[in-house]
Scaffold this active site. Structure first.
Site, PDB file in Angstrom:
ATOM      1  N   MET A  11       0.843  -1.198   0.000  1.00 40.68           N
ATOM      2  CA  MET A  11       0.000   0.000   0.000  1.00 40.68           C
ATOM      3  C   MET A  11       0.875   1.243   0.000  1.00 40.68           C
ATOM      4  SD  MET A  11      -2.951  -1.213   2.704  1.00 40.68           S
ATOM      5  CE  MET A  11      -1.787  -2.102   3.773  1.00 40.68           C
ATOM      6  N   MET A  12       0.681   2.080  -1.013  1.00 41.10           N
ATOM      7  CA  MET A  12       1.467   3.295  -1.141  1.00 41.10           C
ATOM      8  C   MET A  12       1.297   4.181   0.090  1.00 41.10           C
ATOM      9  SD  MET A  12       3.148   3.170  -3.985  1.00 41.10           S
ATOM     10  CE  MET A  12       3.628   4.880  -4.248  1.00 41.10           C
ATOM     11  N   CYS A  93      -2.323  -1.058  -9.883  1.00 43.75           N
ATOM     12  CA  CYS A  93      -2.493   0.315  -9.393  1.00 43.75           C
ATOM     13  C   CYS A  93      -3.169   1.168 -10.460  1.00 43.75           C
ATOM     14  CB  CYS A  93      -1.143   0.911  -9.021  1.00 43.75           C
ATOM     15  SG  CYS A  93      -1.271   2.585  -8.351  1.00 43.75           S
ATOM     16  N   ASN A 204      -7.491 -10.822  -3.063  1.00 39.91           N
ATOM     17  CA  ASN A 204      -7.326  -9.543  -2.378  1.00 39.91           C
ATOM     18  C   ASN A 204      -8.557  -8.683  -2.674  1.00 39.91           C
ATOM     19  OD1 ASN A 204      -5.540  -6.562  -3.207  1.00 39.91           O
ATOM     20  ND2 ASN A 204      -6.016  -7.215  -1.144  1.00 39.91           N
ATOM     21  N   GLY A 206     -11.310  -5.964  -0.205  1.00 38.65           N
ATOM     22  CA  GLY A 206     -12.504  -5.931   0.615  1.00 38.65           C
ATOM     23  C   GLY A 206     -12.559  -6.923   1.754  1.00 38.65           C
ATOM     24  N   GLY A 226      -5.440  -5.633   3.095  1.00 37.97           N
ATOM     25  CA  GLY A 226      -4.807  -4.336   2.989  1.00 37.97           C
ATOM     26  C   GLY A 226      -5.171  -3.446   4.154  1.00 37.97           C
ATOM     27  N   ARG A 227      -6.211  -2.624   3.954  1.00 37.66           N
ATOM     28  CA  ARG A 227      -6.556  -1.624   4.969  1.00 37.66           C
ATOM     29  C   ARG A 227      -6.890  -2.245   6.328  1.00 37.66           C
ATOM     30  NH1 ARG A 227     -11.042   1.221   1.595  1.00 37.66           N
ATOM     31  NH2 ARG A 227     -10.933  -0.820   0.575  1.00 37.66           N
TER      32      ARG A 227
END
Length: 325
Positions: A11-12, A93, A204, A206, A226-227
């Site tokens: 993740m940027m 991306c 990946n 959600g 991710g988040r």
């Protein structure tokens, strides 16, 4: 059955080297990825600043962005020399900056070009070369676009694919909206695994809990969060036990080890906030978590802030709000 995989998504601006150390201390098994770094940046820039990492992070993958096979091959070789365990090519991306360089999700439209890139990268390194992609872009049919890309790369020897189960819409949406607005279609990823059982497929997009992650593992080889992993990193402390049968991980030991890491990096001139910003969600839902976050937010950015700021913040954790006040 192939070995289960649990990964934290690249993740940027989030999964920098300090973030990855925290995540590794919470989970020995999770696969970790760098932020995307362009091949041009590695070839021209300050490599230690861009891709330097700590030994504790292993196993860790370097994610590259680019579309020129020779440059990607050179960058992959440098990554291998730095000690990375895997090189991952970003085909997912959707940012305008990435599109203007004709890489990232825009390359979903050019599967043969992607195949040339991974072939050059694989020829340059002995470590694994993997791909992270979307299920398609814009008006592409997801099943055919994903299968075409995967087949093109698999012919060049790529065996591991992390698939964000959304399309990328290359116009009209911001990068943030592209992570949320295009509908999720996990069935496309499941179908890819059924069609290509020889490949390692990681889903990946959600996935917000370990319960959801476990449900996906009935259909694919791995999951990538991710988040959820970033915003509530303590969930990583349950990964090793839940997915791999390891002993229960002691969060307090992981936190103390990170404090020691912070002390070392402070002595090297790293600002406190560059490290503690990744901890803000660590105690989500626990007594004292709000005071912990507030203390760090208000004090870690101050000039000369030291490890005492972090220790003071940690002293609030586990204390009822009235007592802490």
């Amino acid at each position: 059955m192939q070995r289960r995989i649990f990964a934290v998504a690249p993740m940027m601006d989030w999964t920098d080297r300090h973030c990855r150390v925290l995540h590794r201390l919470l989970s020995r098994r999770a696969r970790l990825y760098t932020e995307m770094v362009t091949a041009d940046a590695i070839l021209r820039g300050d490599r230690e600043r861009l891709i330097g990492f700590s030994d504790v992070e292993h196993p860790v993958a370097l994610q590259l962005g680019g579309s020129e096979p020779e440059k990607l091959a050179q960058a992959a070789r440098i990554g291998e020399q730095f000690g990375y365990d895997e090189i991952n090519l970003n085909i997912g991306c959707p940012s305008d900056r990435v599109q203007s360089g004709c890489f990232g999700a825009a390359l979903m439209r050019e599967p043969e070009r992607v195949a040339e890139c991974v072939a050059a990268m694989r020829a340059a390194v002995a470590i694994a070369v993997t791909v992270k992609c979307r299920i398609g872009v814009d008006d592409q049919d997801p099943e055919s676009s994903l299968a075409t890309l995967v087949d093109s790369c698999a012919r060049e020897g790529v065996a591991v694919f992390a698939v964000h189960a959304r399309k990328a819409w290359l116009s009209g949406l911001s990068p943030r909206e592209n992570r949320e607005v295009p509908p999720l279609d996990y069935a496309v990823v499941y179908a890819l695994k059924r069609a290509r059982p020889d490949l390692t497929i990681i889903v990946n997009g959600g996935i917000s809990s370990l319960e959801e992650a476990e449900a996906h593992l009935a259909h694919v080889d791995g999951v990538m969060l991710g988040r959820a992993a970033y915003q509530t990193p303590q969930l990583l402390a349950d990964v090793d036990t839940r997915f791999f049968g390891d002993e229960i991980h002691d969060v307090s030991e992981a936190v103390e080890a990170f404090v020691e890491y912070v002390e070392t990096k402070l002595s090297e001139g790293v600002p406190l906030n560059a490290m503690t910003k990744h901890m803000l969600g660590l105690f989500h839902g626990q007594p004292g978590a709000r005071l912990f976050r507030r203390h760090l937010s208000e004090n870690a950015t101050k000039k000369g802030a030291g490890v005492s700021v972090l220790r003071e913040a940690l002293s609030f954790v586990g204390r009822p709000r009235a007592e802490a006040a």
